[in-house]
Design a protein around this motif. Structure first.
Motif, short mmCIF file in Angstrom:
data_model
loop_
_atom_site.label_atom_id
_atom_site.label_comp_id
_atom_site.label_asym_id
_atom_site.label_seq_id
_atom_site.Cartn_x
_atom_site.Cartn_y
_atom_site.Cartn_z
N PRO A 141 39.31 32.90 64.21
CA PRO A 141 38.41 32.99 62.98
C PRO A 141 38.40 34.45 62.63
CG PRO A 141 37.52 31.75 64.87
CD PRO A 141 38.50 32.51 65.67
N PHE A 142 38.67 34.48 61.18
CA PHE A 142 38.68 35.68 60.82
C PHE A 142 37.17 36.30 60.42
CE2 PHE A 142 38.75 38.74 57.09
CZ PHE A 142 39.60 39.76 57.60
N ASN A 143 36.31 35.43 60.39
CA ASN A 143 34.84 35.96 60.24
C ASN A 143 34.30 36.55 61.40
OD1 ASN A 143 34.74 35.15 57.50
ND2 ASN A 143 34.15 33.13 57.93
N LEU A 144 34.70 36.05 62.61
CA LEU A 144 34.50 36.62 63.93
C LEU A 144 35.04 38.10 64.13
CD1 LEU A 144 33.08 36.18 66.77
CD2 LEU A 144 35.41 35.21 67.49
N VAL A 145 36.27 38.15 63.63
CA VAL A 145 36.53 39.57 63.86
C VAL A 145 36.19 40.53 63.05
CG1 VAL A 145 39.05 40.75 63.70
CG2 VAL A 145 38.77 38.54 64.86
N LYS A 146 35.87 40.03 61.78
CA LYS A 146 35.23 40.81 60.78
C LYS A 146 33.81 41.41 61.13
CE LYS A 146 34.36 41.24 56.06
NZ LYS A 146 34.42 40.49 54.51
N GLY A 147 33.07 40.14 61.49
CA GLY A 147 31.71 40.58 61.91
C GLY A 147 31.48 41.27 63.22
N SER A 148 32.54 41.32 64.06
CA SER A 148 32.30 41.99 65.35
C SER A 148 32.63 43.50 65.02
CB SER A 148 32.97 41.42 66.59
OG SER A 148 34.44 41.36 65.99
N GLY A 149 33.48 43.54 64.09
CA GLY A 149 34.16 44.90 63.82
C GLY A 149 32.89 45.67 63.04
N GLN A 150 32.18 45.00 62.22
CA GLN A 150 31.05 45.44 61.46
C GLN A 150 29.80 46.06 62.45
OE1 GLN A 150 30.07 42.94 58.49
NE2 GLN A 150 31.72 43.72 56.90
N VAL A 151 29.82 45.28 63.39
CA VAL A 151 28.77 45.62 64.39
C VAL A 151 29.01 46.70 65.30
CG1 VAL A 151 27.47 44.72 66.37
CG2 VAL A 151 27.63 43.14 64.34
N VAL A 152 30.35 46.75 65.56
CA VAL A 152 30.75 47.92 66.35
C VAL A 152 30.77 49.20 65.71
CG1 VAL A 152 32.71 49.17 67.54
CG2 VAL A 152 32.21 46.48 67.84
N MET A 153 31.02 49.07 64.22
CA MET A 153 31.05 50.21 63.47
C MET A 153 29.61 50.54 63.08
SD MET A 153 32.57 50.61 59.42
CE MET A 153 31.35 49.48 58.81
N LYS A 154 28.47 49.77 62.94
CA LYS A 154 27.16 50.08 62.84
C LYS A 154 26.75 50.86 64.09
CE LYS A 154 26.10 47.06 58.86
NZ LYS A 154 25.68 48.07 57.98
N LEU A 155 26.87 50.20 65.01
CA LEU A 155 26.58 50.90 66.45
C LEU A 155 27.03 52.16 66.87
CD1 LEU A 155 25.04 49.73 68.97
CD2 LEU A 155 27.17 49.31 70.05
N THR A 156 28.43 52.44 66.30
CA THR A 156 28.82 53.91 66.43
C THR A 156 28.22 54.74 65.52
OG1 THR A 156 31.17 52.66 66.92
CG2 THR A 156 30.99 54.98 66.31
N ILE A 157 27.90 54.24 64.27
CA ILE A 157 27.29 55.30 63.37
C ILE A 157 25.88 55.39 63.91
CG2 ILE A 157 26.45 55.13 60.87
CD1 ILE A 157 28.84 53.90 60.01
N GLY A 158 24.99 54.46 64.59
CA GLY A 158 23.87 54.46 64.91
C GLY A 158 23.76 55.73 66.27
N VAL A 159 24.85 55.50 66.81
CA VAL A 159 24.86 56.64 68.04
C VAL A 159 25.06 58.03 67.75
CG1 VAL A 159 26.42 57.24 70.00
CG2 VAL A 159 25.59 54.84 69.80
#
Length: 86
Positions: free
Chosen positions: A22-40
């Protein structure tokens, strides 16, 4: 490994090859990883410059996700909690 684990993995691979990921699953998890990296990164630089003022916010999954989602207000909330509560 047990035989049922191998069969389960093969069935899962067959389903993903047939239906697709599912494309939404990949897109959503990519956004979470990006936000987590920015937070770090924000927390790292805050700790780097805040050390001269005696401020330190530990870098863990909760604080990184909070800062990644909220941005600068997230850092302000964590700093206020550190100064006034801890």
């Amino acid at each position: 490994m047990e035989w049922w684990v191998i069969v389960g993995i093969i069935v899962l691979i067959a389903i993903l090859l047939t239906v697709g990921i599912p494309f939404n699953l990949v897109k959503g998890s990519g956004q979470v990883v990006m936000k987590l990296t920015i937070g770090v990164l924000f927390l790292f630089f805050f700790n780097l410059f805040g050390a001269s003022f005696g401020l330190h916010i530990p870098i863990n999954a909760f604080t990184a996700l909070m800062v990644g989602l909220l941005g600068l207000p997230g850092i302000a909330c964590l700093t206020a909690a550190h100064v006034f509560i801890l």
